[in-house]
Scaffold this motif. Structure first.
Motif, PDB file in Angstrom:
ATOM      1  N   MET A   1       0.874  -1.177   0.000  1.00  0.00           N
ATOM      2  CA  MET A   1       0.000   0.000   0.000  1.00  0.00           C
ATOM      3  C   MET A   1       0.908   1.222   0.000  1.00  0.00           C
ATOM      4  N   THR A   2       0.512   2.260  -0.745  1.00  0.00           N
ATOM      5  CA  THR A   2       1.351   3.442  -0.931  1.00  0.00           C
ATOM      6  C   THR A   2       0.499   4.693  -0.949  1.00  0.00           C
ATOM      7  N   LEU A   3       0.942   5.726  -0.286  1.00  0.00           N
ATOM      8  CA  LEU A   3       0.293   7.034  -0.418  1.00  0.00           C
ATOM      9  C   LEU A   3       1.085   7.813  -1.465  1.00  0.00           C
ATOM     10  N   TYR A   4       0.396   8.304  -2.494  1.00  0.00           N
ATOM     11  CA  TYR A   4       1.110   8.963  -3.597  1.00  0.00           C
ATOM     12  C   TYR A   4       0.607  10.387  -3.805  1.00  0.00           C
ATOM     13  N   LYS A   5       1.405  11.186  -4.450  1.00  0.00           N
ATOM     14  CA  LYS A   5       1.040  12.579  -4.793  1.00  0.00           C
ATOM     15  C   LYS A   5       0.548  13.360  -3.574  1.00  0.00           C
ATOM     16  N   LEU A   6       1.235  13.252  -2.467  1.00  0.00           N
ATOM     17  CA  LEU A   6       0.778  13.946  -1.253  1.00  0.00           C
ATOM     18  C   LEU A   6       0.613  15.448  -1.503  1.00  0.00           C
ATOM     19  N   ASN A   7      -0.568  15.913  -1.250  1.00  0.00           N
ATOM     20  CA  ASN A   7      -0.931  17.333  -1.417  1.00  0.00           C
ATOM     21  C   ASN A   7      -0.830  17.815  -2.863  1.00  0.00           C
ATOM     22  N   GLN A   8      -0.710  16.874  -3.795  1.00  0.00           N
ATOM     23  CA  GLN A   8      -0.529  17.271  -5.192  1.00  0.00           C
ATOM     24  C   GLN A   8      -1.507  16.615  -6.145  1.00  0.00           C
ATOM     25  N   HIS A   9      -2.501  15.923  -5.634  1.00  0.00           N
ATOM     26  CA  HIS A   9      -3.403  15.222  -6.550  1.00  0.00           C
ATOM     27  C   HIS A   9      -4.290  16.227  -7.279  1.00  0.00           C
ATOM     28  N   GLN A  10      -4.410  16.027  -8.578  1.00  0.00           N
ATOM     29  CA  GLN A  10      -5.126  16.994  -9.423  1.00  0.00           C
ATOM     30  C   GLN A  10      -6.631  17.060  -9.165  1.00  0.00           C
ATOM     31  N   HIS A  11      -7.144  16.146  -8.346  1.00  0.00           N
ATOM     32  CA  HIS A  11      -8.574  16.263  -8.016  1.00  0.00           C
ATOM     33  C   HIS A  11      -8.821  17.215  -6.840  1.00  0.00           C
ATOM     34  N   ILE A  12      -7.773  17.637  -6.170  1.00  0.00           N
ATOM     35  CA  ILE A  12      -7.949  18.580  -5.053  1.00  0.00           C
ATOM     36  C   ILE A  12      -8.617  19.877  -5.514  1.00  0.00           C
ATOM     37  N   PRO A  13      -8.105  20.547  -6.536  1.00  0.00           N
ATOM     38  CA  PRO A  13      -8.769  21.811  -6.936  1.00  0.00           C
ATOM     39  C   PRO A  13     -10.187  21.577  -7.461  1.00  0.00           C
ATOM     40  N   GLU A  14     -10.415  20.403  -8.036  1.00  0.00           N
ATOM     41  CA  GLU A  14     -11.769  20.101  -8.529  1.00  0.00           C
ATOM     42  C   GLU A  14     -12.749  19.993  -7.351  1.00  0.00           C
TER      43      GLU A  14
END
Lengths: 343, 343, 343, 343
Positions: free
Chosen positions: D198-211
């Motif tokens: 299991m891995t946490l990826y794109k911390l604070n950078q996932h492109q669905h955040i602004p959406e």
């Protein structure tokens, strides 16, 4: 027509329910558990919440016959032979998905299933129906083949019927996902014991062996036995069967392909793979297909075949509906031709 | 003694590193990648953070020979045959885990590997060492058997040596986890294509076929071919090999067990299962064992065997260390006898 | 020194056995099941065939004390509190891996475990030993922390001790593999119900919540509760804990890293990841490490931390050995520093 | 009506194809790949052999418009913004499943997607359509929400709209199966790197955040950010989202349930779980449902919610069809109400 499902809470029962819900000419009348109290199917299967509000009812033959046109038994071995007679006496159609009516000889059933068999009279009423090779559906008791037996028989039928291999050299190496073993809890179904593991079980003792032999003998009386093994692989659904046999002198790979093409040209659910291609397990997941590929090794003179099915579909519920369709003389693919989930 | 590992960033290389770190008489001198820039092994393998601070170095033969007593090549096919000669010319011991020195005939290598072969001179220096059947380690080039070949040869050796089955009827059905295919990215290693799936690949074309045949011929000159297939199952580690063969007239199950017991009584890493028991794949995970179980079907006259190994251990790095131990004339089990992780 | 293991047939017991077999200063004296008849450990665990021939013996305190120097209890909740007193009365060292001696208040134990608690006298003898924060091992009863509690406490200790986040905003989201639930058979451990699934269980009711709170209060008396959830993911081993907390005004990411570095600079089993890196679950599989990574979101003012452990190692047996090492005043990493299996 | 699918060879494209084949009022006109030569869809997807003989065609806008009534774009980010304008200029309806038209501000797109954005003029034509909250489908460009954004917005909408939690304390912890990352080959999709991990990826950078933030601001202008993380779990399909938030003073669990019931009473695809029940991931596999369960912790004052969707259905293709149904003013559930495969 309306169908009742007895044993709806098992994997095969719930799969029947799924297929019938999408069937254009069949609907679910009532659903039953033979061992549980009345409750909603959603309690067993939260994925059905809101989609299906059917109550699971106790087993009551009179009610079933009053509200339905036929009944499917999706019950463990030993149950249907007790529950079916009342329907048969009333000439009410029964499609049984268990092993109870597959073996014509009660002694063979008792040896392999280690349970009392149905009576000879009852067995005589049953039609063992592998649909690709069953043209006549007489009587009211259809016995649906076992999952491994289906994979085995479809994968080797043209070899046997065409006398293309030395049948004494046939090896059937079957691998199954865990749903084939049902919902029963046991060491062998605990996640930690399945994940990252593989096991060969019931060596020379699997109850589908006599079923396969019985049908092979219909095609070739000289066959007296078959060497068939069963292993568990860490997947939920599917049977992956690898078959080996010594090709008879003068038989070419091309001739074998031709035999398969001819045998299955009218069979909508058998997909012969292109030359040089073998099927993957998942390409049949959720479908009623049996996909078959093969290749002859010129050096060893042995043909390798791979046959794959979804054990809950072509190996159980899908085939039961296919048998229903043929019995009811409607389109063979009715309710079974949807595009499957992928990946 | 000190060992260098070339190709340390692959699964086999990292497994060598793991074993040597726990070996009582061998230590890691230097580790190398033949294709990457200098970096720390922790960058490839975060599980080693703090445990091992070794730098991964470029391939420099002089440095390797200066700082080590032998070198392991854990490189893909085609690499060791280019890199090894400089060591051999200097009489520096080489243990190669690739296929480059396994096949004595260059033409056979080129046919099955589809790459240029090592020269005959180089091949003549190599000892193909399946340790259970290798008593003499002459020369400085040890060729470690392939993973499938190891499973196949150990599982059938007593049958062949004892002439217990009709060798033309032998079927070897091998199943492997994904680490057997290495770290290369491809459709067939994408998670979505492996999970809940099973595939038979390279039908009649797997490069371990000639390796198996070559060794079988050492045991029985009459054997000219073997029927061997390879499938992928959704696990990380392990080979599960199922073998079938027609038992010769008069050969009993008891006689076969006896042959296995006698053959392997001195072999610390072969565990014959108790009668009626077959090994599960996971019982060898992380170990150098090859576990073998068998049963004869009296009806078909066919013996079924199951042999399981860990492809990265007994199928690669573990066996390389076992070969080292025997070559160095120290305890055969040194560094290989720890209790494995479970579950 | 020699150790007895009571409850050796469970996952934690077998892991203790594995570690002690590789420990330089500790050996296994006797192994016991508290509920089964005498048999060989190989019958439970075929992977141990030939490696370990120890008999599993019934629970007999006198024999245990005669043949060993200490005893590990790897038993389910409710067992050790019954079995341990006879050892404690004899001043014989006990390391308990269950929850029986973790909570100082019997009423809290009874509320969360739904079982009768150990007596206050017994609880008073216990040292709750999270080794990174336990300097003194007084007495003969060491209580090993729970797996989730270990992950939680190690991942947040520097935040709490350094007063770096608003503790009322802390969220601990824990995910565990199936071995964390032990060998018990149930719907939730059936392969078909775990594979391709994820479930949050025991919402607000997990018995490790009061254990976490109790220790947090040692570090900061103002803390009265913690919000902690537990989910199952389809893996065999490992806990993946994600933590969130509102950073206090003026606290920078750099300051948080520094607090972690300082807190764990003497802790061999806590590996703080490089800035910008988060640990993956598998990098601790088979090890006694707790790997921690973190990042502050400047926009939300929330720090995210990921802490990973192997639930059977740092979460159970490995930590018990670490506690033993510290209690026995030998090297803290003895028996725990091997390179783990990968992949 | 007839629909074209552009990008049919990806997971989302093939899922669109599957749904439309079972849709009562929509059929597939033509299917296209924007980057590959003409071939049969069966070559990419052997499970479709015999079921669908559609040719995959190159991208030709004129042909698409001539043979269809609308077009679905199931293409990676950055493609639809280039290919869609010619359709929009011709007033031909477009439903885009990529991120290209989700963010109203081009600068935000460029920051989070690291690609050039669509023009403001183009973006102004798009309707961002989360169907449960979109009553008016004006224009010819429907932008289908992202998979994580869908799970997030549906799971928290009633909290935000009802002002039931302190929005600055909201934590959204998302877990996704591998199909969410598409077919691209990379280290992070190699089986050996996913299985048992299991891995946490794109911390604070996932492109669905602004959406997510953009839509939350529609509901509550005071919200300026959201704390949202994304992890990979070893499953093929599904998003499991756990949400935490501090409940406002006076807000009871009952009040929260009531807010969810009211919010979704007209939403056929949102299934609020019974009190005390949380949804499992697999109960939505293969369906267009978003199942939501919740519980308030009286001690911490924090509500935990679990929302689950199938990332390829409600998170992509299923929702696109739901949007089509609403746009075309036909039954919202058309083509989406079948009983899913189980197990």
């Amino acid at each position: 027509m309306k169908a009742a499902i007895v044993g709806v809470t098992g994997y095969t029962g719930i799969e029947l329910l799924r297929i019938i819900q999408g069937h254009p000419q069949l609907t679910v009348g009532t659903i039953h558990s033979y061992s549980m109290h009345k409750h909603s199917i959603e309690e067993d299967y939260p994925h059905l919440q809101g989609v299906l509000q059917l109550p699971v009812q106790p087993f009551e033959p009179e009610q079933i016959m009053a509200k339905n046109d036929l009944v499917f038994f999706a019950t463990p071995a030993g149950v249907a032979k007790e529950l079916a007679p009342v329907f048969l006496e009333a000439d009410f159609p029964v499609i049984d998905l268990s092993g109870d009516f597959r073996l014509q000889d009660p002694a063979v059933y008792e040896k392999w299933y280690q349970k009392p068999a149905a009576t000879k009279e009852l067995l005589a009423q049953a039609t063992y129906a592998l649909p690709e090779f069953t043209s006549e559906y007489s009587g009211n008791l259809i016995s649906n083949p076992g999952c491994y037996a289906t994979a085995a028989l479809l994968t080797i039928a043209p070899l046997i019927k065409g006398n293309l291999v030395d049948s004494t050299t046939l090896i059937l190496d079957g691998k199954s996902g865990l749903s084939g073993a049902g919902k029963t809890l046991g060491e062998s179904s605990h996640y930690v014991n399945v994940d990252e593991n593989m096991t060969l079980y019931k060596l020379n003792q699997h109850q589908h062996i006599p079923e396969i032999v019985q049908q092979l003998q219909v095609w070739n009386q000289e066959i007296t036995s078959v060497h068939f093994t069963t292993s568990l692989i860490p997947v939920k659904r599917g049977i992956f069967l690898t078959v080996y046999g010594k090709v008879k002198a003068g038989v070419t790979e091309g001739a074998i392909y031709q035999a398969y093409e001819e045998c299955y040209q009218e069979a909508p659910f058998v997909r012969l793979q292109a030359k040089g291609q073998l099927p993957q397990l998942r390409q049949v997941t959720g479908t009623n297909f049996c996909d078959i590929g093969l290749g002859v090794n010129e050096t060893t003179g042995i043909v390798t075949l791979v046959g794959v099915i979804d054990n809950l579909m072509k190996g159980a519920a899908g085939q039961a509906i296919q048998n229903y369709n043929r019995w009811a003389q409607i389109e063979e693919t009715a309710g079974l031709w949807q595009v499957p989930l992928f990946p």
